[in-house]
Scaffold this motif. Sequence first.
Motif, PDB file in Angstrom:
ATOM      1  N   GLY A 312      19.397  32.420  35.655  1.00 22.13           N
ATOM      2  CA  GLY A 312      19.968  32.553  34.115  1.00 22.13           C
ATOM      3  C   GLY A 312      18.812  32.569  33.091  1.00 22.13           C
ATOM      4  O   GLY A 312      17.901  31.889  33.192  1.00 22.13           O
ATOM      5  N   PRO A 313      19.174  33.255  32.068  1.00 21.13           N
ATOM      6  CA  PRO A 313      18.013  33.646  31.064  1.00 21.13           C
ATOM      7  C   PRO A 313      17.466  31.982  30.310  1.00 21.13           C
ATOM      8  O   PRO A 313      18.504  31.383  30.087  1.00 21.13           O
ATOM      9  CB  PRO A 313      18.409  34.680  30.156  1.00 21.13           C
ATOM     10  N   ALA A 314      16.356  32.174  29.784  1.00 20.36           N
ATOM     11  CA  ALA A 314      16.112  30.817  28.914  1.00 20.36           C
ATOM     12  C   ALA A 314      16.767  31.297  27.602  1.00 20.36           C
ATOM     13  O   ALA A 314      17.128  32.469  27.125  1.00 20.36           O
ATOM     14  CB  ALA A 314      14.684  30.876  28.815  1.00 20.36           C
ATOM     15  N   ASP A 384       0.586  28.741  32.736  1.00 22.21           N
ATOM     16  CA  ASP A 384       1.870  29.269  32.064  1.00 22.21           C
ATOM     17  C   ASP A 384       2.809  28.664  32.739  1.00 22.21           C
ATOM     18  O   ASP A 384       3.197  28.759  34.063  1.00 22.21           O
ATOM     19  CB  ASP A 384       1.862  31.011  32.275  1.00 22.21           C
ATOM     20  N   PRO A 385       3.811  28.294  31.665  1.00 16.27           N
ATOM     21  CA  PRO A 385       5.042  27.692  32.336  1.00 16.27           C
ATOM     22  C   PRO A 385       6.059  28.737  32.643  1.00 16.27           C
ATOM     23  O   PRO A 385       5.835  29.844  32.252  1.00 16.27           O
ATOM     24  CB  PRO A 385       5.570  26.929  31.022  1.00 16.27           C
ATOM     25  N   LEU A 386       7.074  28.283  33.601  1.00 18.71           N
ATOM     26  CA  LEU A 386       8.032  29.341  33.881  1.00 18.71           C
ATOM     27  C   LEU A 386       9.301  28.479  33.099  1.00 18.71           C
ATOM     28  O   LEU A 386       9.272  27.512  33.082  1.00 18.71           O
ATOM     29  CB  LEU A 386       8.353  29.418  35.205  1.00 18.71           C
ATOM     30  N   VAL A 387      10.199  29.403  32.565  1.00 20.66           N
ATOM     31  CA  VAL A 387      11.363  28.834  31.729  1.00 20.66           C
ATOM     32  C   VAL A 387      12.489  29.686  32.160  1.00 20.66           C
ATOM     33  O   VAL A 387      12.681  30.807  32.222  1.00 20.66           O
ATOM     34  CB  VAL A 387      11.077  29.036  30.255  1.00 20.66           C
ATOM     35  N   ARG A 389      17.131  28.794  32.046  1.00 11.75           N
ATOM     36  CA  ARG A 389      18.229  28.535  31.136  1.00 11.75           C
ATOM     37  C   ARG A 389      17.891  26.829  30.618  1.00 11.75           C
ATOM     38  O   ARG A 389      18.208  26.605  29.528  1.00 11.75           O
ATOM     39  CB  ARG A 389      19.474  28.649  31.375  1.00 11.75           C
ATOM     40  N   ASP A 390      17.776  26.043  31.625  1.00  8.42           N
ATOM     41  CA  ASP A 390      17.760  24.714  31.285  1.00  8.42           C
ATOM     42  C   ASP A 390      16.522  23.733  32.041  1.00  8.42           C
ATOM     43  O   ASP A 390      16.375  22.796  31.924  1.00  8.42           O
ATOM     44  CB  ASP A 390      18.942  23.874  32.061  1.00  8.42           C
ATOM     45  N   THR A 391      15.714  24.797  32.542  1.00  5.66           N
ATOM     46  CA  THR A 391      14.409  24.090  33.133  1.00  5.66           C
ATOM     47  C   THR A 391      13.139  24.712  32.571  1.00  5.66           C
ATOM     48  O   THR A 391      12.962  25.750  32.410  1.00  5.66           O
ATOM     49  CB  THR A 391      14.343  24.029  34.550  1.00  5.66           C
ATOM     50  N   VAL A 392      12.183  23.930  32.599  1.00  2.00           N
ATOM     51  CA  VAL A 392      10.568  24.429  32.066  1.00  2.00           C
ATOM     52  C   VAL A 392       9.911  24.085  33.539  1.00  2.00           C
ATOM     53  O   VAL A 392       9.833  22.549  33.837  1.00  2.00           O
ATOM     54  CB  VAL A 392       9.998  23.796  30.956  1.00  2.00           C
ATOM     55  N   TYR A 393       9.287  24.936  34.098  1.00  2.00           N
ATOM     56  CA  TYR A 393       8.577  24.327  35.230  1.00  2.00           C
ATOM     57  C   TYR A 393       6.954  24.362  34.684  1.00  2.00           C
ATOM     58  O   TYR A 393       6.406  25.193  34.593  1.00  2.00           O
ATOM     59  CB  TYR A 393       8.497  25.499  36.183  1.00  2.00           C
ATOM     60  N   ALA A 394       6.374  23.409  34.941  1.00  2.87           N
ATOM     61  CA  ALA A 394       4.966  23.174  34.361  1.00  2.87           C
ATOM     62  C   ALA A 394       4.166  23.265  35.834  1.00  2.87           C
ATOM     63  O   ALA A 394       4.763  22.633  36.893  1.00  2.87           O
ATOM     64  CB  ALA A 394       4.665  21.709  33.781  1.00  2.87           C
ATOM     65  N   ILE A 395       2.839  23.999  35.680  1.00  6.57           N
ATOM     66  CA  ILE A 395       2.030  23.853  36.975  1.00  6.57           C
ATOM     67  C   ILE A 395       0.611  23.978  36.555  1.00  6.57           C
ATOM     68  O   ILE A 395       0.151  24.062  35.549  1.00  6.57           O
ATOM     69  CB  ILE A 395       2.392  25.415  37.422  1.00  6.57           C
TER      70      ILE A 395
END
Length: 682
Positions: A312-314, A384-387, A389-395
Amino acid sequence: MRPLTDQDPRELGGYRLLARLGQGGMGRVYLAEDRRGALAALKVVHPERAHDPEFRRRFAREVRLAARVHGPGVASVTGADPDAETPWLAAEFVSGPTLSEAIARHGELPAEACRALAEQLAEALTAVHATGLVHRDLKPSNVILGADGARLIDFGIALATDESAITRTGQTPGTAGYIAPEVLLGGAAGPAADVFALGALLAFAAQGRHPYGSGPEAVLMARPLAADPDLSGITDVKLAALLRRALAREPAHRPSLAEFAGLADLGTAGGGSWIPPSLLDDIGRRTHEVTTRTRPRRATAPEPHPPTAMDGPAPGTRRAPDGPGTSPAPPGPQRRHFTRRGVLGLGAATAAAGAAAWLINENTALGPAPKILWRHAMKGPAFDPLVTRDTVYAISEEDGLVALDIRTGAQRWHRSLNGSLAGPVLGNGMLYHSGGNRLTALDSRSGATRWSVPLPGEQGHAMIPGPDLLYMPDEPVRALDATDGSARWSYAHDPSHPGIVQGLLWRNALFVYSLSYVDRVDATTGKRVWRAEVEAAQDLAISDGTLYVSHFGGVSLLNPVDGTVRKTLTRDKFPVFDIAVAGRALCIDDMADDRVHGLDALTGEERWSADLGKHTFLSELDGGALAVTSDTMVCAVDAGTGVVRWRLHDTGTTSTPVIANGVVYVGTERRGLLALSAATSA
């Protein structure tokens, strides 16, 4: 350059080790990168040497003296710890051969090149002498030839004018054939001794042979005391006369360094324009090998991901024009921040630039500070975060992978990546990452392991997710089933250069490229469709039915259907690293002048150029804009005109800003991952 082994450390003093560069009697030298992604040559002392108090004293002295030297033509020290259990010294990394290697492979340098080399080394020695040091070991193997000129290295036996030599009894400091007569007779090594060595070095470069011939070390030591140098192979009369004076037995009769600096013809000394084409080719291949061998490691900056139907798109984002199967290419050479192709998860760049007051507009005053919607603290620099629809992934390296609620920043789950940040990449509802000789797929919702399969080697692998397959552009190139990791096909691209293959996925075509070739491979079957010979390909981009290939010497425009070359845009004899196509603008990072250039994507006509800092990395944004990161800024540039729309200076950012639905997500070096309001007031 060789890959690391199980016996090599992976991190030392805040530097991440990437490959072996070489070794000697005192230790081993590694290619390494610091937390900002800058490359360094890291010298690590052998363990048995580290327990020798006298050696430690000598090494600490080398560190102390080398750190004093800064200036043009000197590979500056970037870090050191002589008191560590394993002492180490990091210096600026220069990609290129030593002068001795260059002469052995390509023969003597032409007169113009020798003059330019004389000026650069004279400037370097002037910087050394200005700190009160004498190098004492100037020789061809201590000069590296990079694309932007020569660098002087190794201050292991340098001598400060306020101290006495610490050589052992019976030893003469320096290398036979480059030691000045007064030093051979037991006298002091002053600046004039470096001038003698410079004369011998330049005579070697101009003739392809040493001015005092060859033979046993004892014979070479004695010749400068009794014989005149042989300069018969030097046709440049002015150069030969100056070198004969430099090799005079009496220090007082030798010329000043300023006389060497005046040798170079106007316009030839700066940069690498004086370097012969065959040697430039060699430098370009080495640069390509370094950048491509480090790419799997640089995938630690995870790709801002083009959301798939399952993810699902952000909010506020759009899909790539070529559909959800289009995947971004692996990260580009010696860069950490931006990905290339695919959606960055950004809204319209114009709106974002106008609304984000925290970014400094080129034409307006600094706006108010942004409202911080939430912040997730991290132990190390956030990539770089990944985004979705409802989640941001921090790395980050220290924290691993952390899933956060896109609205509040609350942590949903956390997974260690075991020190490996090759990836992660996002596709098909899964997060893929590799390292520790395994490829692991995590459920993007829960972080649970879906499957894990073994991989060859200890190093991380670059990955390109497709709708059904996961591609690994190594040698051989492999395609795995995205649902379980089982092998689907493999393709031998360039066995002569293993480990430096990269790729770009477009529709049902996988373009793979390395030092010699660009191949189009059927993404479903792994069968080759066509092959084009391209020297040292650096990056690929595809737009409006044209495949753009940056390479050593320019950019070529290929027909992606059959591989025929439509046009080549020549950019001197330097590698063109990153490229990005935004609208009708082809934007390139040209190593020749450290500037970003905007060209007409069809004709190659230059529209603009801009100094946006060094080590730039380019990526397309919406609205005809170009995203640029460098050592000094993150900015958005109008791709058609070069006008800076906004810029953020010196913030400690370590990632691409990802904008979705009026919120800016940005990774920083010290403040973790920030979610900032793009509104104009705090």
